[in-house]
Design an enzyme around this catalytic site. Structure first.
Site, PDB file in Angstrom:
ATOM      1  N   SER A 155       0.860  -1.177   0.000  1.00 30.72           N
ATOM      2  CA  SER A 155       0.000   0.000   0.000  1.00 30.72           C
ATOM      3  C   SER A 155       0.892   1.221   0.000  1.00 30.72           C
ATOM      4  O   SER A 155       2.062   1.156   0.399  1.00 30.72           O
ATOM      5  CB  SER A 155      -0.888  -0.003   1.247  1.00 30.72           C
ATOM      6  OG  SER A 155      -1.503   1.251   1.455  1.00 30.72           O
ATOM      7  N   TYR A 168      -1.882  -0.206  10.551  1.00 30.94           N
ATOM      8  CA  TYR A 168      -1.839  -0.668   9.158  1.00 30.94           C
ATOM      9  C   TYR A 168      -0.514  -0.284   8.509  1.00 30.94           C
ATOM     10  O   TYR A 168       0.135  -1.113   7.847  1.00 30.94           O
ATOM     11  CB  TYR A 168      -3.013  -0.055   8.403  1.00 30.94           C
ATOM     12  CG  TYR A 168      -3.124  -0.468   6.960  1.00 30.94           C
ATOM     13  CD1 TYR A 168      -3.450  -1.782   6.622  1.00 30.94           C
ATOM     14  CD2 TYR A 168      -2.947   0.453   5.926  1.00 30.94           C
ATOM     15  CE1 TYR A 168      -3.585  -2.170   5.290  1.00 30.94           C
ATOM     16  CE2 TYR A 168      -3.071   0.076   4.607  1.00 30.94           C
ATOM     17  CZ  TYR A 168      -3.393  -1.230   4.295  1.00 30.94           C
ATOM     18  OH  TYR A 168      -3.510  -1.596   2.968  1.00 30.94           O
TER      19      TYR A 168
END
Length: 294
Positions: A155, A168
């Site tokens: 990501s 995250y």
């Protein structure tokens, strides 16, 4: 740098080699990038084994795939027995695994002081530890073949951490480092390792799978910041990109002769990478603060 440069970074367009039919294992195929990449890989003629944490949720993929060679399998990536069984099953049927796409993952919103230990462990377990363990199940077979590709779905949060996404981001930053080391380690055996780094795309991670930590909505000093972050994500969700673009690139990386280490996807992701690389940190910090402070 071009897409053929070892250790390079690119924005889309992996260099494609002349390929035969590949056997591809993709995790997290209930929806989003996993489902779309599974169908696209099969559409291009590859044999795809699509992993599901809950096999009863396979109907969407089955309908999308139609008669294409996509085979749903039970694979909760956090379950050691299921990891081993899935890989053994594919090897028994196909005799090889040519590409592994580590797509399964979870996100968690919340400021780090609010996140509880079991929540942090869950994010790291799914996004990092389970991915490492499944990769280790596949690697001996790829080394034996003298070829293989591992695509780790990271990501832009693995390059630039934002407030409210610390858990995250921690998992994705760690994935980036692990993938970089693994690329060096297995290159002598003909195995390629690469990362794809999407920015915001219209997947369940911005919708039904958007998850906040248990304490995120409690009254306290972070409550206004959480509400501001949720508004920001609502806005991002309306302008997010088409996930099919990422799915196409995942398959292209599987097929690439020399995939770059990192592939950044999406205009906002490209901007963040450029700002972090070339802009003064103070400017970037100010921009993030203005966007996330109530």
């Amino acid at each position: 740098m071009g897409p053929s440069d070892e250790g390079s970074e690119q924005i889309g367009g992996a260099q494609i080699q002349e390929i035969s039919i590949m056997v591809v294992l993709i995790t997290g195929c209930r929806s989003g990038f996993g489902l779309l990449a599974a169908v696209e890989a099969a559409r291009r003629g590859h044999r795809v084994y699509a992993g599901f944490r809950d096999l009863s949720t396979k109907d969407g993929l089955v309908e999308a795939a139609g008669d294409l060679p996509v085979f749903p399998i039970q694979l909760d990536v956090t379950d050691p027995e299921q990891r081993e069984t899935a890989v053994q099953k594919i090897m028994e049927i196909e005799g090889r695994i040519d590409a592994l796409v580590n797509n399964a993952g979870v996100a968690l919103g919340g400021y780090l002081e609010q996140i509880e230990e079991d929540e942090m462990r869950r994010v790291l377990e799914v996004n990092l530890i389970a991915l490492w363990a499944l990769t280790n199940q596949v690697l001996p077979h790829m080394r034996g073949q003298g070829a293989g590709t591992i695509v780790n779905v990271s990501s832009i949060s693995g390059r630039l951490a934002l407030p409210g996404l610390g858990a995250y981001a921690a998992s994705k930053f760690a994935l980036e480092g692990m993938s970089e080391a693994l690329r060096h380690e297995v290159k002598p055996f003909g195995v390629r390792v690469c990362l794809i780094e999407p920015g915001p795309y219209k997947t369940d991670i911005l919708g039904r799978n958007r998850t906040l930590c248990r304490r995120a909505t409690e009254e306290g000093p972070y409550r206004p910041y959480t509400e501001k972050a949720e508004q920001l994500f609502d806005n991002i969700a309306t302008t997010a990109g088409d996930p099919m673009d990422v799915a196409n690139e995942i398959v292209a990386l599987c097929e690439a002769k020399r995939p770059p280490l990192r592939t950044v996807m999406g205009p906002s992701a490209r901007l963040r990478v450029l700002l972090k690389r070339y802009g003064p940190w103070g400017l970037l910090e100010t921009m993030i603060s203005r966007a996330t402070t109530p």
